[in-house]
Design a protein around this motif. Structure first.
Motif, PDB file in Angstrom:
ATOM      1  N   ARG A 157       0.841  -1.209   0.000  1.00  0.00           N
ATOM      2  CA  ARG A 157       0.000   0.000   0.000  1.00  0.00           C
ATOM      3  C   ARG A 157       0.871   1.251   0.000  1.00  0.00           C
ATOM      4  O   ARG A 157       0.592   2.229  -0.686  1.00  0.00           O
ATOM      5  CB  ARG A 157      -0.918  -0.014   1.226  1.00  0.00           C
ATOM      6  N   LYS A 158       1.926   1.238   0.787  1.00  0.00           N
ATOM      7  CA  LYS A 158       2.817   2.394   0.844  1.00  0.00           C
ATOM      8  C   LYS A 158       3.462   2.657  -0.509  1.00  0.00           C
ATOM      9  O   LYS A 158       3.704   3.809  -0.890  1.00  0.00           O
ATOM     10  CB  LYS A 158       3.930   2.160   1.883  1.00  0.00           C
ATOM     11  N   GLY A 160       2.121   2.076  -3.234  1.00  0.00           N
ATOM     12  CA  GLY A 160       1.087   2.379  -4.214  1.00  0.00           C
ATOM     13  C   GLY A 160       0.781   1.247  -5.164  1.00  0.00           C
ATOM     14  O   GLY A 160       0.144   1.436  -6.190  1.00  0.00           O
ATOM     15  N   ARG A 163      -4.229  -1.009  -3.551  1.00  0.00           N
ATOM     16  CA  ARG A 163      -5.184  -0.089  -2.922  1.00  0.00           C
ATOM     17  C   ARG A 163      -5.934  -0.833  -1.825  1.00  0.00           C
ATOM     18  O   ARG A 163      -6.134  -2.042  -1.882  1.00  0.00           O
ATOM     19  CB  ARG A 163      -6.193   0.420  -3.940  1.00  0.00           C
TER      20      ARG A 163
END
Lengths: 168, 169
Positions: A157-158, A160, A163
């Motif tokens: 998630r960090k 990207g 999601r």
């Protein structure tokens, strides 16, 4: 200290029973009671236990230790400086501890229906592997797996690359 | 077993149980029958007896009969002597006299009774001649027991053990 004769007798009996364990051999076997270590050890099996040095105890060994006036015999799953964590092959939901000073010996052979099985035999080794693997699957891997999965999700998630899923 | 006459110089002093009295007399007569160089020495029956000392008192287990026995403190010290090397009644009595406080003038009587008990329960054997290597007059002092209080050495039979049960319940 003055001890009553009954105390002396009780203590002598306990010491003699530990001696009985220390001299166990194919000619002086011990009787296994219970079903907690099945299928490797079941009720009525004759067992030989040998004294073992602390340094030589390994996870997967079957250890006999002193607990009050009884001699539980269980499998080692973890070893620390002060004691052992043990469980029974048939009771994976319960674990036990034994202090280092209470460890009396290691089971090295069993006789059932006149047939010997020793710690060097494949069947014994297979039972050992199965028990250790089962412990890892039930106790060690689930928390590790869950933690690794959440960490991986956080990293993705960090970056990207992933999601946060909505609605789930 | 023969019963001694009062006039017999080998008769032990009165006191104690009848079987010990007779055993002491038997051992004394046996010792007299032997030549000086054939002194009977005894050694612990290592092959059949497991033992452990807890708080100064010994516990013995006979591996064949599963009988277990308790020793008092003096008995434990004598047992350790018998484990360390073959010893005769006289050597053990000398050791008792030299190392334990409050020992009687002639501890050989009680030591002989103790040896007779150990023999009766098959806890010791007569040593093979030549196995002993004590020089004449050399004290049997392998243990640091100096100053321990003497009490008549005693073996207490506690019974027989059943087969040991390993609990897996």
């Amino acid at each position: 200290m003055i001890r009553s004769e009954q105390d002396s007798r009780r203590r002598a009996r306990l010491v003699a029973r530990e001696l009985q364990l220390a001299i166990s051999s194919p000619h002086h076997t011990l009787y296994f009671h219970g079903e907690s270590m099945g299928p490797l050890l079941i009720e009525g099996d004759e067992v030989v236990v040998e004294p073992v040095e602390w340094e030589r105890i390994r996870p997967g060994d079957i250890i006999t230790y002193r607990y009050r006036d009884r001699f539980p015999t269980r499998r080692v799953i973890r070893k620390s400086d002060t004691g052992l964590e043990l469980w029974c092959d048939n009771w994976p939901d319960r674990s036990f501890t034994a202090a280092r000073a209470d460890v009396l010996g290691r089971a090295i052979a069993r006789r059932r229906d006149g047939v010997w099985l020793t710690v060097r035999d494949r069947e014994w080794a297979r039972a050992r592997r199965t028990a250790v693997r089962r412990y890892l699957q039930l106790v060690v891997f689930p928390p590790l797996y869950l933690r690794a999965r959440s960490t991986a999700g956080w990293v993705l998630r960090k970056l990207g690359l992933r999601r946060r899923s909505a609605g789930r | 077993m023969a019963v001694p006459q009062r006039s017999d110089p080998l008769a032990p002093p009165l006191g104690g149980c009848r079987s010990c009295y007779q055993a002491v007399y038997f051992l004394r007569r046996r010792a007299c029958q032997l030549k000086a160089e054939d002194v009977v020495r005894y050694q612990a029956n290592d092959a059949r007896v497991a033992w452990r000392v807890v708080e100064g008192e010994g516990v013995l287990l006979h591996a064949v009969t599963s009988g277990y026995y308790g020793l008092n403190q003096t008995g434990t010290l004598l047992w350790q002597q018998l484990v360390a090397r073959p010893s005769s009644v006289e050597e053990l009595a000398t050791w008792v006299g030299e190392h334990l406080t409050g020992a009687p003038e002639d501890p050989a009587v009680e030591v002989a009774g103790f040896i007779a008990q150990l023999l009766q329960y098959d806890l010791i054997d007569a040593a093979v001649p030549g196995a002993e290597a004590l020089a004449p007059g050399q004290p049997v002092s392998l243990l640091q027991a100096d100053g321990a209080e003497y009490e008549p050495p005693l073996v207490s039979p506690f019974g027989e053990l059943e087969k040991l049960i390993l609990s897996g319940e």
